[in-house]
Each structure stands twice: as structure tokens, then as C-alpha cells.
Design a protein around this motif. Structure first.
Motif, PDB file in Angstrom:
ATOM      1  N   LEU A  22      70.091  16.267  57.829  1.00  0.00           N
ATOM      2  CA  LEU A  22      68.857  16.835  58.399  1.00  0.00           C
ATOM      3  C   LEU A  22      67.987  15.766  59.060  1.00  0.00           C
ATOM      4  O   LEU A  22      67.601  15.890  60.229  1.00  0.00           O
ATOM      5  N   THR A 135      62.957  20.311  55.543  1.00  0.00           N
ATOM      6  CA  THR A 135      63.179  21.724  55.225  1.00  0.00           C
ATOM      7  C   THR A 135      64.121  21.758  54.025  1.00  0.00           C
ATOM      8  O   THR A 135      64.537  20.714  53.530  1.00  0.00           O
ATOM      9  N   GLU A 136      64.507  22.961  53.624  1.00  0.00           N
ATOM     10  CA  GLU A 136      65.445  23.082  52.506  1.00  0.00           C
ATOM     11  C   GLU A 136      66.903  23.005  52.994  1.00  0.00           C
ATOM     12  O   GLU A 136      67.823  23.128  52.200  1.00  0.00           O
ATOM     13  N   TYR A 137      67.102  22.788  54.289  1.00  0.00           N
ATOM     14  CA  TYR A 137      68.463  22.750  54.827  1.00  0.00           C
ATOM     15  C   TYR A 137      68.980  21.316  54.929  1.00  0.00           C
ATOM     16  O   TYR A 137      68.196  20.375  55.001  1.00  0.00           O
ATOM     17  N   SER A 138      70.303  21.179  54.943  1.00  0.00           N
ATOM     18  CA  SER A 138      70.926  19.853  55.015  1.00  0.00           C
ATOM     19  C   SER A 138      71.970  19.833  56.126  1.00  0.00           C
ATOM     20  O   SER A 138      72.379  20.879  56.626  1.00  0.00           O
ATOM     21  N   ASP A 141      73.681  19.934  61.526  1.00  0.00           N
ATOM     22  CA  ASP A 141      73.265  21.102  62.318  1.00  0.00           C
ATOM     23  C   ASP A 141      71.861  21.571  61.966  1.00  0.00           C
ATOM     24  O   ASP A 141      71.274  22.386  62.681  1.00  0.00           O
ATOM     25  N   ALA A 142      71.327  21.074  60.849  1.00  0.00           N
ATOM     26  CA  ALA A 142      69.988  21.513  60.411  1.00  0.00           C
ATOM     27  C   ALA A 142      68.872  20.762  61.131  1.00  0.00           C
ATOM     28  O   ALA A 142      67.721  21.193  61.135  1.00  0.00           O
ATOM     29  N   ARG A 234      62.850  29.366  48.199  1.00  0.00           N
ATOM     30  CA  ARG A 234      63.145  28.520  49.378  1.00  0.00           C
ATOM     31  C   ARG A 234      63.186  27.047  48.953  1.00  0.00           C
ATOM     32  O   ARG A 234      64.157  26.337  49.218  1.00  0.00           O
ATOM     33  N   SER A 238      66.727  23.591  47.980  1.00  0.00           N
ATOM     34  CA  SER A 238      66.859  22.249  48.561  1.00  0.00           C
ATOM     35  C   SER A 238      68.056  21.508  47.969  1.00  0.00           C
ATOM     36  O   SER A 238      68.513  21.830  46.875  1.00  0.00           O
ATOM     37  N   ASP A 239      68.503  20.487  48.693  1.00  0.00           N
ATOM     38  CA  ASP A 239      69.761  19.804  48.361  1.00  0.00           C
ATOM     39  C   ASP A 239      69.783  19.202  46.950  1.00  0.00           C
ATOM     40  O   ASP A 239      68.938  18.362  46.604  1.00  0.00           O
TER      41      ASP A 239
END
Ligand code: NAI
Ligand code: ENO
Length: 311
Positions: A22, A135-138, A141-142, A234, A238-239
Motif C-alpha cells: 500500500l 487504509t485497511e488494504y494492503s 494494487d491498494a 473496517r 487491517s493487515d
């Protein structure tokens, strides 16, 4: 009126990003969009991540090894989980050029500074950093180029750090859209324990508690998850690797803040038990004012999209 001299373009000759998830991929995108580096170089331990970054075309070069990645680099930014910083520093140490700036984006600063100092040679400028944006994405592509726009980026140079190097790194973050703040690693870790680390722990805990409640089914938790609980889920998405490392590396400050938090929670429990409505009302009034002042200074986006804009 005296104008500041224009910044040299590109700002950095050769910029290396290690760890292309990310944050690393967001840096590469921001650098690419604003043409901040003569050459951007990317490296990740995972071959599939390197392949994806090559496919995305967000770096000028994707290196095959840490040694190749940092050769002749002016600035190296480590964007790996906090627990991996020491191993990466050890791998790149013999290959850095004298005068190179080595920074990072880890959510904890004291432990990272110690890990970098343990492995990096004299003559390299160690300037740890932390963009307070995510963000909570990893994963690659995030990331997105505007992640750091109007967000804080905290630098924690050790005492005696080279001032021109600190200024150069500050300029890089400012050009990526961030507001730069400088503080000690120790203070950073205490501030972030209360504003980020313990809130994440609370989210992990409440979602875990809900999942373990025997008398409420899993599908009821999902079906009736109203606003507040949804926000917690949310954060609790997270990772796991990243957050395990945050807690293991900021133990002291997190435990200190958790102690205070637990005392305050017990006081609230008592107020509910003894029907002390005024205590509850007064606290909720104070906390509402805090939320409103956060919105006033523009630190909150209206929707949970973190100011994400089409690139
Ligand atoms: N996720 C977030 O919202 C924020 C994260 N941070 C910090 O940024 C750092 C990176 O986090 P994310 O980008 O979210 O993680 P991520 O999980 O999206 O990416 C991390 C990348 O590092 C790679 N990696 C792991 N060990 C490595 C090693 N030894 N050598 C090379 N590559 C390695 C992984 O393969 C992965 O691609 C962490 O230290 C975290 O504390 C800082 C601000 C916000
Ligand atoms: O997703 C969220 O709400 C975050 O809080 C993102 C975040 C996570 C870790 C950091 O060190 C900084 C920002």
C-alpha cells in the motif's frame, strides 16, 4: 517580497523504494505523477509483487535484489512491516553509497531507528519517517498517488542528524502532498499509541468479542452491524503482520496508554452501574467537541475513502 529559490527538478536523482505494498506503491505513484525522481527503483521480497509492480509500470526499474535496488541510490525508503526493517537494513548496508539518505514509513519509530542504526554504516543519513495516512488494504494494487495529500508525514531525525538531508526528505514528502512535522521518535511513539495503535487494538478486540459471543450468531452480527460496529470492522480488517509488528515494537507506550484507557473504561462501567447520567453526558459532550474540532481543521474526510481521488 523575497521568493524562495525554485526547487531543483527532479528533486531526487535516484530514489529506491523497498516494500511495494500500500505505502510503497503509493510513494512510487506520487513520485511518478509529479516526476519527483530522475529514476525510481523498486524492490520487494515477493517475486509476484515485483512482477505486479513491473506490470503496473509505476517504477522506472524493478530490481532483482536489495543490493541492485540501492546501488547508487540518493534516497532509499523502506516500506516493509516494522519487524522486517532490521533485516532489510542489514541486506542493503554494504551496497549503499556514502551520503545516501535511508528513511522508512513504519508506524513505530523508536524500534525502527534502533534497527537501522544497528545495521547501517557511518556516512549514511538515517532519517526515519511515518506518513500518517493509510487504509485497511494492503498490496501494490491498494496504493494511490493522492494517499498523502493533506496528511501528516512525521519525520523523527535522531539528534545531530544532517540538516540538509532532513530538508531534502521533507521536500520530497511536501511534494507528495503531505504536511511535514518533525519530532523525536519517543514522542511519536506515545502520540501514535493513543491516536492509532490503541484504537486499532480496541477495534480488533471488539470485533473478536462479537465473534465469540455464543448467544449472538455470526449472521446476526453481520446483519445488524450498525454504523459504529461497521467502522470497527473496517479497522479490524487491517493487515495482521503489520499490526502484530506495531504492537510488539511499541510495547511500552501501548501498555502505558492501555493502562489509562482501562481505568477510564472502569469509571464508565461504574457510572452505568450506579446510573450516573451526568458523568456519561459530560464525557459524551467533551468527546463530541473533539470530533468537531478534528472536522474543523480538515483532518476528516466526509466519506471513508481517505480523500481518494481518481488518478
Ligand atoms: N497500511 C497503512 O495504513 C500504513 C502503514 N504504514 C507502515 O508502512 C509499512 C508498510 O505497510 P503497508 O504498505 O501497509 O504493507 P503491505 O503489506 O501492503 O506491503 C508490505 C510489503 O513489504 C514486503 N516485504 C516484507 N518483508 C520484506 C523484506 N524483508 N524485504 C522486502 N520486502 C518485504 C511484502 O512482500 C509486501 O509487499 C509498515 O511498516 C507500516 O507500519 C504507515 C502508514 C500507514
Ligand atoms: O485505516 C485507518 O484508519 C488508519 O488508521 C490508517 C493508518 C494505519 C497505520 C498508520 O501508521 C497510519 C495510518
Amino acid at each position: 517580497m523575497v521568493l524562495d529559490p525554485p526547487l531543483p527538478r527532479p528533486l531526487v536523482g535516484r530514489l529506491t523504494v523497498i516494500g511495494l505494498g500500500l505505502i510503497g506503491s503509493s510513494i512510487l505513484r506520487a513520485v511518478d505523477v509529479r516526476q519527483l525522481a530522475g529514476t525510481s527503483v523498486a524492490y520487494d521480497a515477493a517475486p509476484e509483487v515485483r512482477a505486479r509492480v513491473a506490470e503496473l509500470g509505476i517504477a522506472d526499474e524493478v530490481a532483482a535484489s536489495p543490493a541492485e535496488a540501492v546501488a547508487d541510490a540518493d534516497i532509499v525508503i523502506l516500506c516493509v512491516p516494522v519487524g522486517a526493517m532490521g533485516a532489510v537494513a542489514q541486506a542493503i548496508a554494504p551496497h549503499l553509497k556514502p551520503g545516501a539518505i535511508v528513511s522508512d514509513v513504519g508506524s513505530v519509530k523508536g524500534a525502527v531507528l534502533a534497527a537501522l542504526r544497528a545495521h547501517l554504516p557511518e556516512g549514511v543519513h538515517i532519517i526515519p519517517g511515518h506518513p500518517v495516512a493509510g487504509t485497511e488494504y494492503s498490496g501494490p494494487d491498494a496504493g494511490f498517488a493522492t494517499l498523502f495529500k493533506n496528511r501528516w508525514s512525521i519525520l523523527t531525525p535522531p539528534e545531530g542528524a544532517d540538516e540538509p538531508a532532513v530538508a531534502r526528505l521533507s521536500q520530497l514528502w511536501a511534494e507528495m502532498g503531505a504536511n511535514v512535522e518533525i519530532m523525536s521518535a519517543e514522542h511519536h511513539d506515545l502520540v501514535l499509541a493513543i491516536t492509532s495503535h490503541v484504537p486499532h487494538l480496541i477495534a480488533y478486540n471488539i470485533v473478536g468479542t462479537a465473534a465469540d459471543l455464543e448467544s449472538v450468531t455470526q449472521s446476526e452480527v453481520i446483519k445488524y452491524s450498525a454504523g459504529g460496529f461497521r467502522d470497527f470492522t473496517r479497522i479490524a480488517a487491517s493487515d495482521p503482520t503489520m499490526w502484530r509488528d506495531v504492537f510488539l515494537n511499541n510495547r511500552e507506550a501501548v501498555i502505558e496508554v492501555l493502562g489509562r484507557f482501562t481505568e477510564d473504561l472502569i469509571a464508565l462501567q461504574r457510572a452505568i452501574r450506579w446510573e450516573q447520567g451526568e458523568t456519561l453526558f459530560n464525557l459524551f459532550t467533551r468527546t463530541r467537541a473533539i470530533r468537531r474540532s478534528i472536522i474543523e481543521i480538515g483532518q476528516e474526510t466526509a466519506a471513508p475513502n481517505f480523500g481518494r481521488e481518481p488518478e
